[in-house]
Design a protein around this motif. Structure first.
Motif, PDB file in Angstrom:
ATOM      1  N   GLY A  76      11.122   1.115  11.679  1.00 38.76           N
ATOM      2  CA  GLY A  76      10.471   2.244  12.326  1.00 38.76           C
ATOM      3  C   GLY A  76       9.218   2.721  11.634  1.00 38.76           C
ATOM      4  N   THR A  77       8.877   2.173  10.468  1.00 42.17           N
ATOM      5  CA  THR A  77       7.688   2.649   9.752  1.00 42.17           C
ATOM      6  C   THR A  77       6.435   2.527  10.601  1.00 42.17           C
ATOM      7  OG1 THR A  77       8.620   2.058   7.599  1.00 42.17           O
ATOM      8  CG2 THR A  77       6.239   2.295   7.712  1.00 42.17           C
ATOM      9  N   ALA A  78       6.298   1.403  11.301  1.00 46.21           N
ATOM     10  CA  ALA A  78       5.084   1.160  12.080  1.00 46.21           C
ATOM     11  C   ALA A  78       5.350   1.207  13.575  1.00 46.21           C
ATOM     12  CB  ALA A  78       4.488  -0.189  11.695  1.00 46.21           C
ATOM     13  N   SER A  79       6.292   2.034  13.997  1.00 50.43           N
ATOM     14  CA  SER A  79       6.536   2.200  15.426  1.00 50.43           C
ATOM     15  C   SER A  79       5.436   3.061  16.033  1.00 50.43           C
ATOM     16  CB  SER A  79       7.897   2.858  15.650  1.00 50.43           C
ATOM     17  OG  SER A  79       7.869   4.206  15.194  1.00 50.43           O
ATOM     18  N   PRO A  80       5.231   3.016  17.349  1.00 50.17           N
ATOM     19  CA  PRO A  80       4.196   3.839  17.989  1.00 50.17           C
ATOM     20  C   PRO A  80       4.377   5.328  17.734  1.00 50.17           C
ATOM     21  CG  PRO A  80       4.952   2.135  19.490  1.00 50.17           C
ATOM     22  CD  PRO A  80       5.864   2.090  18.314  1.00 50.17           C
ATOM     23  N   ASP A  81       5.598   5.754  17.422  1.00 57.02           N
ATOM     24  CA  ASP A  81       5.816   7.176  17.134  1.00 57.02           C
ATOM     25  C   ASP A  81       5.269   7.569  15.766  1.00 57.02           C
ATOM     26  OD1 ASP A  81       7.123   7.501  19.548  1.00 57.02           O
ATOM     27  OD2 ASP A  81       9.098   7.061  18.687  1.00 57.02           O
ATOM     28  N   ASN A  82       5.110   6.569  14.875  1.00 55.96           N
ATOM     29  CA  ASN A  82       4.731   6.884  13.501  1.00 55.96           C
ATOM     30  C   ASN A  82       3.324   6.453  13.114  1.00 55.96           C
ATOM     31  OD1 ASN A  82       7.289   7.983  13.001  1.00 55.96           O
ATOM     32  ND2 ASN A  82       8.122   5.989  12.396  1.00 55.96           N
ATOM     33  N   ILE A  83       2.663   5.640  13.960  1.00 54.33           N
ATOM     34  CA  ILE A  83       1.300   5.202  13.648  1.00 54.33           C
ATOM     35  C   ILE A  83       0.442   5.268  14.903  1.00 54.33           C
ATOM     36  CG2 ILE A  83       2.139   3.643  11.842  1.00 54.33           C
ATOM     37  CD1 ILE A  83       1.457   1.305  13.763  1.00 54.33           C
ATOM     38  N   GLU A  84      -0.856   5.207  14.708  1.00 49.20           N
ATOM     39  CA  GLU A  84      -1.804   5.132  15.822  1.00 49.20           C
ATOM     40  C   GLU A  84      -3.048   4.380  15.360  1.00 49.20           C
ATOM     41  OE1 GLU A  84      -2.739   9.084  16.963  1.00 49.20           O
ATOM     42  OE2 GLU A  84      -3.417   9.709  14.971  1.00 49.20           O
ATOM     43  N   ASN A  85      -3.852   3.978  16.322  1.00 52.90           N
ATOM     44  CA  ASN A  85      -5.110   3.260  16.053  1.00 52.90           C
ATOM     45  C   ASN A  85      -4.871   2.001  15.215  1.00 52.90           C
ATOM     46  OD1 ASN A  85      -6.505   5.431  17.321  1.00 52.90           O
ATOM     47  ND2 ASN A  85      -6.518   6.544  15.376  1.00 52.90           N
ATOM     48  N   TYR A 144      -6.037  -9.027   7.855  1.00 54.04           N
ATOM     49  CA  TYR A 144      -5.707  -7.646   7.501  1.00 54.04           C
ATOM     50  C   TYR A 144      -5.037  -6.969   8.693  1.00 54.04           C
ATOM     51  CZ  TYR A 144      -9.889  -6.534  10.270  1.00 54.04           C
ATOM     52  OH  TYR A 144     -10.802  -6.436  11.274  1.00 54.04           O
ATOM     53  N   ILE A 145      -4.345  -5.869   8.406  1.00 53.47           N
ATOM     54  CA  ILE A 145      -3.895  -4.946   9.430  1.00 53.47           C
ATOM     55  C   ILE A 145      -4.250  -3.548   8.949  1.00 53.47           C
ATOM     56  CG2 ILE A 145      -1.980  -6.453  10.098  1.00 53.47           C
ATOM     57  CD1 ILE A 145      -0.146  -4.223   8.820  1.00 53.47           C
ATOM     58  N   GLU A 146      -4.450  -2.631   9.867  1.00 50.50           N
ATOM     59  CA  GLU A 146      -4.731  -1.256   9.483  1.00 50.50           C
ATOM     60  C   GLU A 146      -4.310  -0.307  10.598  1.00 50.50           C
ATOM     61  OE1 GLU A 146      -8.991  -0.313   9.150  1.00 50.50           O
ATOM     62  OE2 GLU A 146      -9.362  -2.402   9.692  1.00 50.50           O
ATOM     63  N   PHE A 147      -4.052   0.935  10.209  1.00 47.63           N
ATOM     64  CA  PHE A 147      -3.620   1.939  11.172  1.00 47.63           C
ATOM     65  C   PHE A 147      -3.726   3.321  10.538  1.00 47.63           C
ATOM     66  CE2 PHE A 147       0.074   0.110   9.013  1.00 47.63           C
ATOM     67  CZ  PHE A 147       0.663   1.225   8.450  1.00 47.63           C
ATOM     68  N   ASP A 148      -3.549   4.338  11.361  1.00 50.06           N
ATOM     69  CA  ASP A 148      -3.507   5.723  10.889  1.00 50.06           C
ATOM     70  C   ASP A 148      -2.064   6.206  10.954  1.00 50.06           C
ATOM     71  OD1 ASP A 148      -6.283   6.023  10.451  1.00 50.06           O
ATOM     72  OD2 ASP A 148      -6.604   6.246  12.606  1.00 50.06           O
ATOM     73  N   GLN A 180       0.855  -1.186   0.000  1.00 55.27           N
ATOM     74  CA  GLN A 180       0.000   0.000   0.000  1.00 55.27           C
ATOM     75  C   GLN A 180       0.887   1.230   0.000  1.00 55.27           C
ATOM     76  OE1 GLN A 180      -3.328   0.437  -0.221  1.00 55.27           O
ATOM     77  NE2 GLN A 180      -3.670  -1.775  -0.411  1.00 55.27           N
ATOM     78  N   PHE A 181       0.325   2.356  -0.403  1.00 59.33           N
ATOM     79  CA  PHE A 181       1.035   3.633  -0.314  1.00 59.33           C
ATOM     80  C   PHE A 181       0.600   4.306   0.978  1.00 59.33           C
ATOM     81  CE2 PHE A 181       2.070   8.037  -1.045  1.00 59.33           C
ATOM     82  CZ  PHE A 181       3.252   7.982  -1.776  1.00 59.33           C
ATOM     83  N   ILE A 182       1.556   4.564   1.869  1.00 56.77           N
ATOM     84  CA  ILE A 182       1.264   5.155   3.174  1.00 56.77           C
ATOM     85  C   ILE A 182       1.529   6.658   3.112  1.00 56.77           C
ATOM     86  CG2 ILE A 182       1.929   5.243   5.596  1.00 56.77           C
ATOM     87  CD1 ILE A 182       2.594   2.307   5.463  1.00 56.77           C
ATOM     88  N   SER A 183       0.519   7.440   3.441  1.00 54.59           N
ATOM     89  CA  SER A 183       0.678   8.897   3.478  1.00 54.59           C
ATOM     90  C   SER A 183      -0.010   9.463   4.709  1.00 54.59           C
ATOM     91  CB  SER A 183       0.099   9.541   2.213  1.00 54.59           C
ATOM     92  OG  SER A 183      -1.277   9.257   2.076  1.00 54.59           O
ATOM     93  N   ASN A 184       0.559  10.487   5.268  1.00 54.68           N
ATOM     94  CA  ASN A 184       0.050  11.111   6.483  1.00 54.68           C
ATOM     95  C   ASN A 184      -1.381  11.596   6.277  1.00 54.68           C
ATOM     96  OD1 ASN A 184      -0.146  12.287   9.008  1.00 54.68           O
ATOM     97  ND2 ASN A 184       0.936  14.148   8.413  1.00 54.68           N
ATOM     98  N   GLY A 185      -2.262  11.229   7.225  1.00 50.64           N
ATOM     99  CA  GLY A 185      -3.648  11.676   7.161  1.00 50.64           C
ATOM    100  C   GLY A 185      -4.579  10.740   6.419  1.00 50.64           C
ATOM    101  N   ASN A 186      -4.039   9.701   5.772  1.00 46.93           N
ATOM    102  CA  ASN A 186      -4.869   8.741   5.051  1.00 46.93           C
ATOM    103  C   ASN A 186      -4.780   7.369   5.716  1.00 46.93           C
ATOM    104  OD1 ASN A 186      -5.760  10.444   2.831  1.00 46.93           O
ATOM    105  ND2 ASN A 186      -3.636  10.393   2.144  1.00 46.93           N
ATOM    106  N   HIS A 187      -5.935   6.834   6.094  1.00 47.09           N
ATOM    107  CA  HIS A 187      -5.973   5.541   6.772  1.00 47.09           C
ATOM    108  C   HIS A 187      -5.344   4.465   5.894  1.00 47.09           C
ATOM    109  CE1 HIS A 187      -7.460   2.685   9.734  1.00 47.09           C
ATOM    110  NE2 HIS A 187      -7.921   1.938   8.744  1.00 47.09           N
TER     111      HIS A 187
END
Length: 544
Positions: free
Chosen positions: A397-406, A351-355, A330-337
Motif C-alpha cells: 500500500g505504500t505506493a497505492s493511488p491513495d498514498n501517492i500522486e503524480n 527511475y521512478i518518482e512521485f509525490d 529513499q526516505f519517503i516523507s509527506n510533502g517531499n518529492h
C-alpha cells in the motif's frame, strides 16, 4: 658509526622497534677518500592483519665526498611495494622479472624478486641520504623479509665500497646483504558473510528458516561469543558460537513464524557483548529486508496498484522468472518529492518518482526484468513486447493511488531493437496491469543518444508493466478501410465484366446500370465479410 634518524610515520598505534644495522666498516680502501658508511634501519616491531610495513634506511657518508652512492632494499618474498621516496637524486623500482646485472657483470634476464634503489650523485661528506618504503605483507604470511645494502664510490680508485663487505646472506645479484624481518601477528575479525532464508517469499503463519554464515577474516582464532538476531528491532534469536580459527567459516540456522504481513527488517549482530578484541569492531552487524505476504492476498490483487509493494527479496514474482533486478532506497516523507534512481542500469527502468501523501520512512524499491510474462497476469497486451517488468515500492500500500500522486516511470529502449523490429519509436508505450486488465499509460519520448531512446510514462501506481510497440500496419481501422476500398474497386470491375460492356457502355445504358447495381448490392456484403476475415488473419499473423 651508526646514524639514527627519526622513525617513519605508520598507520597503526604499534610502537616502532628501533633496530640499528651498523654498516660501518674499518677496512678503508683509500685513506685519502676514507669513506665509511653508518646506517640505521627503522621498522615496525610487529604488524597486525592488513596493516602495512614502513621501512626507513638512512646512510651517512663519514668520509670524503663521493661522486655517486646507492642504497638498495630488496624483498625476496615478493611483497607488494605500495610507495617509495628518498632524499637522493632518484628512487627507482625494479619489479620482479626485470632485466638486471649480476655481481659478475653478467646480465640477468629476469629478476626473481623486486627491489628499490636510491641513487645520489655528489654525496657530500657528513651528508645523510634516506630511503623510505611502505610494504604490504603477503596474505597469510607471518613475516616480511627484506635485504639491505649500500655503496659509495671511491673516486680515487674508481671502485665502490660496499656494505656489508661480508655476510651470511647475498641477494639475487650476488652482493652481500643484511637480512632483516618484521613479524606479523594479528587479531580475530568476525564478519557476517551471508544471510538467507527459506522460503524466499514467506506468507503469514508460515515457518521461515534463516541461515547465517560467519567467517573469521582475521589472523588469529576468535573466542566464544554470542550472536543475536533482531526483527524490526525485537530480538528473536540468541545463538552461542564457539571460537573460530583464522580463515574458517561456520553457519547456524534458526526458525521463525510470522503472524503479520509486510516488510521485515532483519539485523544480525556477532560478538554482541564484546567478549573479545577484534581487529575491526565496525563490521559486526548486517541487515536484510524481506517481505511477508498476506495469506489473504491473491495473485490478482497482488498485481494491482493497491498492493504494488515489496522489500528486498520480497517480490511476489517467482525468482525463476526474474532475469535481473535492481534496488534503490529513499526516505519517503509527506510533502517531499520522492525519486528512486537505478544507477546500475541493470534493467530498462531508469527511475521512478512521485509525490507522497503520507510519510513512509526508509523505503526500498525493486525493479525486475522478467524472463517471460509475469506469473501475476494471464496474458500480455497486443503488440511487440520489448520487456516485461515489475516495480515494487515499499510495504503493501505504500505506493497505492491513495498514498501517492503524480507518479511517473522513466525507461529506455535500445535503438537496435527498434530498428530490427521495424517499429516507430513514437509507438513505444508503457502498459500497466491493473485489476485484471492492461491499461496503456500516457507515454512521451524525452530524449535519445547513440544507443537508446528515452521515455517517461504517467502511472497511477506500481505493479506489473510491459514495454511494447505496435507495428505501423497494426491499425485495425486503417487496415479495414484499405481492404474495403479494394473490395469496392474489385466489385465495380466484376459488375462491368458481368454486364459484358466497357465502362462507357455501362454509363450509356440505364438498364445495364440498374442490373449491375443490383448485382453490386448482392456481392458487396460478401466481399466486405471476406475483407474483415482477411484483415483479422493478417493482424493475428503479424503479432505472432
Amino acid at each position: 658509526m651508526p646514524y639514527n634518524t627519526a622513525a617513519s610515520e605508520t598507520n597503526s598505534d604499534v610502537k616502532l622497534a628501533n633496530v640499528d644495522i651498523d654498516l660501518s666498516e674499518t677496512d678503508v680502501i683509500d685513506s685519502v677518500v676514507s669513506e665509511t658508511i653508518g646506517a640505521a634501519v627503522y621498522i615496525e616491531g610487529e604488524l597486525y592483519n592488513n596493516e602495512y610495513a614502513t621501512i626507513s634506511v638512512t646512510t651517512k657518508n663519514n668520509g670524503e665526498k663521493s661522486s655517486e652512492g646507492h642504497i638498495i632494499v630488496a624483498f625476496p618474498n615478493n611483497e607488494e611495494i605500495l610507495s617509495m621516496e628518498g632524499s637522493g637524486d632518484s628512487v627507482e623500482l625494479y619489479p620482479g622479472g626485470s632485466s638486471i646485472e649480476g655481481k659478475d657483470g653478467i646480465e640477468i634476464d629476469s629478476s626473481e624478486y623486486p627491489f628499490v634503489g636510491l641513487v645520489k650523485s655528489g654525496w657530500e661528506t657528513g651528508k645523510n641520504e634516506t630511503l623510505n618504503l611502505k610494504i604490504k605483507p603477503n596474505k597469510g604470511s607471518d613475516e616480511v623479509v627484506f635485504l639491505v645494502r649500500a655503496a659509495l664510490k671511491n673516486d680515487a680508485t674508481g671502485n665502490y665500497e660496499r656494505y656489508p663487505s661480508i655476510s651470511d646472506d647475498v641477494d639475487q645479484q650476488g652482493w652481500y646483504v643484511y637480512k632483516k624481518s618484521i613479524g606479523i601477528s594479528g587479531y580475530p575479525d568476525l564478519i557476517i558473510e551471508d544471510i538467507s532464508w527459506e522460503p524466499e517469499n514467506p506468507h503469514e503463519n508460515e515457518n521461515v528458516t534463516f541461515k547465517v554464515t560467519l567467517t573469521n577474516v582475521g589472523l588469529a582464532s576468535s573466542g566464544n561469543c554470542n550472536v543475536k538476531c533482531y526483527l524490526n528491532g525485537n530480538e528473536i534469536s540468541f545463538i552461542p558460537v564457539s571460537g573460530l580459527e583464522a580463515g574458517s567459516t561456520t553457519f547456524f540456522t534458526f526458525n521463525w513464524i510470522s503472524t503479520n504481513s509486510g516488510s521485515m527488517d532483519l539485523k544480525v549482530v556477532v560478538d554482541s557483548e564484546d567478549q573479545f578484541f577484534e581487529f575491526n569492531e565496525e563490521n559486526n552487524e548486517e541487515e536484510r529486508i524481506f517481505k511477508v505476504i498476506s495469506s489473504t492476498t491473491s495473485s490478482s490483487s497482488g498485481s494491482s496498484s493497491s498492493s504494488s509493494s515489496g522489500g528486498t527479496g520480497g517480490s511476489p514474482e517467482p525468482a525463476s522468472n526474474v532475469e535481473v533486478k535492481e534496488l534503490a532506497q529513499q526516505f519517503i516523507s509527506n510533502g517531499n518529492h520522492a525519486k528512486f534512481v537505478f544507477t546500475k542500469n541493470a534493467t530498462s527502468i531508469a527511475y521512478i518518482e512521485f509525490d507522497p501523501k503520507k510519510t513512509a520512512g526508509k523505503t526500498t524499491t525493486i525493479v525486475e526484468t522478467l524472463k517471460e510474462k509475469s506469473t501475476l497476469v494471464t496474458e500480455l497486451p497486443s503488440g511487440k513486447v520489448y520487456e516485461n517488468t515489475n516495480i515494487w515500492v515499499g510495504n503493501e500500500g505504500t505506493a497505492s493511488p491513495d498514498n501517492i500522486e503524480n507518479a511517473v516511470v522513466g525507461f529506455k529502449v535500445e535503438k537496435t531493437w527498434i530498428k530490427l523490429n521495424d517499429v516507430d519509436s513514437s509507438s513505444v508505450k508503457l502498459w500497466k496491469f491493473d485489476d485484471g486488465n492492461w491499461d496503456e499509460l500516457s507515454t512521451s519520448q524525452t530524449g535519445e543518444d547513440d544507443d537508446y531512446v528515452y521515455y517517461e510514462a504517467d502511472t497511477p501506481g506500481f505493479s506489473t508493466f510491459s514495454i511494447m510497440a505496435l507495428y505501423p500496419e497494426e491499425d485495425p481501422e486503417s487496415t479495414y478501410r484499405a481492404l474495403a476500398n479494394s473490395v469496392e474497386d474489385q466489385d465495380s470491375e466484376v459488375v462491368s465484366e458481368a454486364s459484358g460492356e466497357k465502362e462507357s457502355d455501362v454509363t450509356g445504358s440505364a438498364t445495364r446500370e440498374n442490373n449491375s447495381g443490383s448485382l453490386k448490392k448482392v456481392l458487396l456484403p460478401v466481399f466486405m465479410l471476406a475483407a474483415v476475415i482477411l484483415a483479422g488473419y493478417l493482424i493475428s499473423r503479424k503479432r505472432n
